[in-house]
Motif scaffolding. Sequence first.
Motif, PDB file in Angstrom:
ATOM      1  N   GLU A 161       0.816  -1.217   0.000  1.00 14.56           N
ATOM      2  CA  GLU A 161       0.000   0.000   0.000  1.00 14.56           C
ATOM      3  C   GLU A 161       0.852   1.270   0.000  1.00 14.56           C
ATOM      4  O   GLU A 161       0.316   2.377  -0.050  1.00 14.56           O
ATOM      5  CB  GLU A 161      -0.906   0.005   1.232  1.00 14.56           C
ATOM      6  N   ASP A 162       2.165   1.126  -0.008  1.00 11.52           N
ATOM      7  CA  ASP A 162       3.059   2.283   0.007  1.00 11.52           C
ATOM      8  C   ASP A 162       3.335   2.746  -1.420  1.00 11.52           C
ATOM      9  O   ASP A 162       3.844   1.978  -2.249  1.00 11.52           O
ATOM     10  CB  ASP A 162       4.381   1.933   0.695  1.00 11.52           C
ATOM     11  N   LYS A 163       3.022   4.015  -1.688  1.00 11.63           N
ATOM     12  CA  LYS A 163       3.265   4.585  -3.012  1.00 11.63           C
ATOM     13  C   LYS A 163       4.689   5.111  -3.094  1.00 11.63           C
ATOM     14  O   LYS A 163       5.097   5.960  -2.305  1.00 11.63           O
ATOM     15  CB  LYS A 163       2.265   5.711  -3.302  1.00 11.63           C
ATOM     16  N   TRP A 164       5.413   4.617  -4.104  1.00 11.38           N
ATOM     17  CA  TRP A 164       6.773   5.082  -4.330  1.00 11.38           C
ATOM     18  C   TRP A 164       6.823   6.089  -5.488  1.00 11.38           C
ATOM     19  O   TRP A 164       7.713   6.896  -5.562  1.00 11.38           O
ATOM     20  CB  TRP A 164       7.696   3.890  -4.640  1.00 11.38           C
ATOM     21  N   SER A 165       5.864   5.994  -6.386  1.00 12.07           N
ATOM     22  CA  SER A 165       5.854   6.892  -7.540  1.00 12.07           C
ATOM     23  C   SER A 165       5.428   8.288  -7.112  1.00 12.07           C
ATOM     24  O   SER A 165       4.545   8.461  -6.262  1.00 12.07           O
ATOM     25  CB  SER A 165       4.882   6.374  -8.606  1.00 12.07           C
ATOM     26  N   VAL A 166       6.060   9.309  -7.721  1.00  6.91           N
ATOM     27  CA  VAL A 166       5.680  10.697  -7.428  1.00  6.91           C
ATOM     28  C   VAL A 166       4.652  11.212  -8.429  1.00  6.91           C
ATOM     29  O   VAL A 166       4.225  12.364  -8.339  1.00  6.91           O
ATOM     30  CB  VAL A 166       6.929  11.613  -7.441  1.00  6.91           C
ATOM     31  N   ASP A 167       4.256  10.388  -9.380  1.00  5.69           N
ATOM     32  CA  ASP A 167       3.292  10.787 -10.407  1.00  5.69           C
ATOM     33  C   ASP A 167       1.890  10.795  -9.813  1.00  5.69           C
ATOM     34  O   ASP A 167       1.388   9.750  -9.369  1.00  5.69           O
ATOM     35  CB  ASP A 167       3.354   9.801 -11.584  1.00  5.69           C
ATOM     36  N   PRO A 168       1.209  11.958  -9.789  1.00  6.71           N
ATOM     37  CA  PRO A 168      -0.131  12.015  -9.172  1.00  6.71           C
ATOM     38  C   PRO A 168      -1.175  11.219  -9.954  1.00  6.71           C
ATOM     39  O   PRO A 168      -2.263  10.951  -9.429  1.00  6.71           O
ATOM     40  CB  PRO A 168      -0.462  13.513  -9.178  1.00  6.71           C
ATOM     41  N   ARG A 169      -0.882  10.841 -11.201  1.00  2.24           N
ATOM     42  CA  ARG A 169      -1.853  10.065 -11.976  1.00  2.24           C
ATOM     43  C   ARG A 169      -1.909   8.603 -11.569  1.00  2.24           C
ATOM     44  O   ARG A 169      -2.836   7.888 -11.927  1.00  2.24           O
ATOM     45  CB  ARG A 169      -1.522  10.160 -13.464  1.00  2.24           C
ATOM     46  N   VAL A 170      -0.897   8.151 -10.853  1.00  3.75           N
ATOM     47  CA  VAL A 170      -0.812   6.753 -10.437  1.00  3.75           C
ATOM     48  C   VAL A 170      -1.423   6.620  -9.054  1.00  3.75           C
ATOM     49  O   VAL A 170      -1.084   7.363  -8.130  1.00  3.75           O
ATOM     50  CB  VAL A 170       0.650   6.265 -10.422  1.00  3.75           C
ATOM     51  N   SER A 171      -2.341   5.673  -8.916  1.00  2.00           N
ATOM     52  CA  SER A 171      -3.005   5.479  -7.621  1.00  2.00           C
ATOM     53  C   SER A 171      -3.252   4.005  -7.376  1.00  2.00           C
ATOM     54  O   SER A 171      -3.246   3.179  -8.299  1.00  2.00           O
ATOM     55  CB  SER A 171      -4.331   6.250  -7.562  1.00  2.00           C
ATOM     56  N   LEU A 172      -3.467   3.693  -6.121  1.00  2.00           N
ATOM     57  CA  LEU A 172      -3.789   2.326  -5.722  1.00  2.00           C
ATOM     58  C   LEU A 172      -5.294   2.148  -5.791  1.00  2.00           C
ATOM     59  O   LEU A 172      -6.046   2.900  -5.176  1.00  2.00           O
ATOM     60  CB  LEU A 172      -3.285   2.071  -4.297  1.00  2.00           C
ATOM     61  N   GLU A 173      -5.753   1.168  -6.554  1.00  2.71           N
ATOM     62  CA  GLU A 173      -7.188   0.941  -6.697  1.00  2.71           C
ATOM     63  C   GLU A 173      -7.689  -0.144  -5.765  1.00  2.71           C
ATOM     64  O   GLU A 173      -8.696   0.032  -5.093  1.00  2.71           O
ATOM     65  CB  GLU A 173      -7.512   0.592  -8.146  1.00  2.71           C
TER      66      GLU A 173
ATOM     67  N   ARG B  23      -6.374  -9.405  -0.073  1.00  5.90           N
ATOM     68  CA  ARG B  23      -5.693 -10.704  -0.019  1.00  5.90           C
ATOM     69  C   ARG B  23      -5.684 -11.365  -1.388  1.00  5.90           C
ATOM     70  O   ARG B  23      -4.773 -12.117  -1.721  1.00  5.90           O
ATOM     71  CB  ARG B  23      -6.410 -11.599   1.009  1.00  5.90           C
ATOM     72  N   GLY B  24      -6.672 -11.058  -2.212  1.00  9.39           N
ATOM     73  CA  GLY B  24      -6.761 -11.733  -3.505  1.00  9.39           C
ATOM     74  C   GLY B  24      -6.418 -10.875  -4.711  1.00  9.39           C
ATOM     75  O   GLY B  24      -6.380 -11.369  -5.827  1.00  9.39           O
ATOM     76  N   GLU B  25      -6.185  -9.561  -4.504  1.00  7.66           N
ATOM     77  CA  GLU B  25      -5.982  -8.692  -5.676  1.00  7.66           C
ATOM     78  C   GLU B  25      -5.118  -7.497  -5.303  1.00  7.66           C
ATOM     79  O   GLU B  25      -5.214  -6.943  -4.206  1.00  7.66           O
ATOM     80  CB  GLU B  25      -7.333  -8.203  -6.185  1.00  7.66           C
ATOM     81  N   PHE B  26      -4.268  -7.086  -6.290  1.00  7.51           N
ATOM     82  CA  PHE B  26      -3.408  -5.909  -6.137  1.00  7.51           C
ATOM     83  C   PHE B  26      -3.483  -5.132  -7.453  1.00  7.51           C
ATOM     84  O   PHE B  26      -2.929  -5.554  -8.459  1.00  7.51           O
ATOM     85  CB  PHE B  26      -1.981  -6.358  -5.834  1.00  7.51           C
ATOM     86  N   THR B  27      -4.225  -4.001  -7.460  1.00  6.35           N
ATOM     87  CA  THR B  27      -4.491  -3.265  -8.697  1.00  6.35           C
ATOM     88  C   THR B  27      -4.054  -1.814  -8.545  1.00  6.35           C
ATOM     89  O   THR B  27      -4.427  -1.141  -7.582  1.00  6.35           O
ATOM     90  CB  THR B  27      -5.986  -3.313  -9.057  1.00  6.35           C
ATOM     91  N   ILE B  28      -3.263  -1.324  -9.532  1.00  4.28           N
ATOM     92  CA  ILE B  28      -2.932   0.099  -9.588  1.00  4.28           C
ATOM     93  C   ILE B  28      -3.617   0.703 -10.806  1.00  4.28           C
ATOM     94  O   ILE B  28      -3.959   0.005 -11.757  1.00  4.28           O
ATOM     95  CB  ILE B  28      -1.411   0.346  -9.640  1.00  4.28           C
ATOM     96  N   ARG B  29      -3.746   2.022 -10.775  1.00  6.18           N
ATOM     97  CA  ARG B  29      -4.506   2.736 -11.801  1.00  6.18           C
ATOM     98  C   ARG B  29      -3.662   3.927 -12.298  1.00  6.18           C
ATOM     99  O   ARG B  29      -3.042   4.630 -11.500  1.00  6.18           O
ATOM    100  CB  ARG B  29      -5.818   3.223 -11.193  1.00  6.18           C
ATOM    101  N   ILE B  30      -3.658   4.132 -13.634  1.00  7.40           N
ATOM    102  CA  ILE B  30      -2.960   5.277 -14.226  1.00  7.40           C
ATOM    103  C   ILE B  30      -3.984   6.092 -15.001  1.00  7.40           C
ATOM    104  O   ILE B  30      -4.597   5.602 -15.944  1.00  7.40           O
ATOM    105  CB  ILE B  30      -1.824   4.829 -15.159  1.00  7.40           C
ATOM    106  N   GLU B  31      -4.172   7.345 -14.594  1.00 11.05           N
ATOM    107  CA  GLU B  31      -5.130   8.234 -15.247  1.00 11.05           C
ATOM    108  C   GLU B  31      -4.460   8.956 -16.422  1.00 11.05           C
ATOM    109  O   GLU B  31      -3.241   9.128 -16.459  1.00 11.05           O
ATOM    110  CB  GLU B  31      -5.643   9.280 -14.254  1.00 11.05           C
TER     111      GLU B  31
END
Length: 325
Positions: free
Chosen positions: A84-96, A100-108
């Motif tokens: 759950e820790d965001k390393w990217s500094v890009d504000p368009r990238v977020s954790l969706e 336990r069963g899924e890990f999804t990131i989102r790029i706007e």
Amino acid sequence: RSLCKEIIIPQDQLSLVDLQRISSLLVPCGFKCIIAAEVKPKPRNQVFTRCQTAFSVVASRCLQGDAVTRTAWLNRSSILYAGEDKWSVDPRVSLEVLSRGEFTIRIEDVDMYDEGQYVCAVQTRSRPRTTSVHVIVQVPPKITNVTKDMRVNEGSSIALMCSGSGRPEPSITWRILSPSARGIVSQEEYLEIPAVTRQQAGIYECSAVNEVSADVRTLQLVVNFPPSMSKGKDVGVPLGQRGVLQCEAEAEPAAEFEWYKDDRRIVSSLNGIEIENVSKFSRLTIFNVSEENYGNYTCVATNTLGSANTSIIVFGEYGIYALHN
């Protein structure tokens, strides 16, 4: 082998795709593209996804199992999210989603710089596993440079230019829309016309087309030429009747007309004569023909490139009123 099991598209459009049978997907602008990858202790599998800009959204989902202890998303060796820790500094990238069963990131607002390989790395109880997704960004074509409306003299050699950008690189096509529509006249950026003629004047269309969409621009080509006139038609009119003389001139720019009788210029609205000029026509009306109205008339058409003239004889009912008198 890791297996990407489903592609999820919002707006009530769901497609289940076996990614062992395809190599790429095309996701229209504004749609959300989710690539699901289940990590198993087998060799990796790559998925190629094409997402169109602008305003596309890409979400990368990594399906996890109970055995997963740590997980991360990476791009170009840079960590985007570690758990759950965001390393990217890009504000368009977020954790969706992180469960336990899924890990999804989102790029706007996906753009060309987001293209590349995205890796989901997980640590299981036994050993690390990875799966990767390669995102290919498609950009709609845009015409970036096109010749503006053009006015040239007949006989000049010209080149119409049209260039565009996009991914894949767009193909360029030239067509003539008017005065009579024609098919493709060129498939090059430059449409060269040596010794242009008046018949080649009209509306030209440039199209830039790729797999995503098309961009279209038009321009008007105007060809200047001096006046040309058809032969005038002699007119027979009885005394006391109305006589109408008419001449026609093709010209660009449009011609200005003058009328003469026996080398003397005729002024409209004097001596019962009226002159009316409409478009490429000029009409001289004699409302009450007398003997002095019989004789030779000359219509002269003039523009900036030259002049032309034609003669019309007005005669009475007993034959040509010759210049014998």
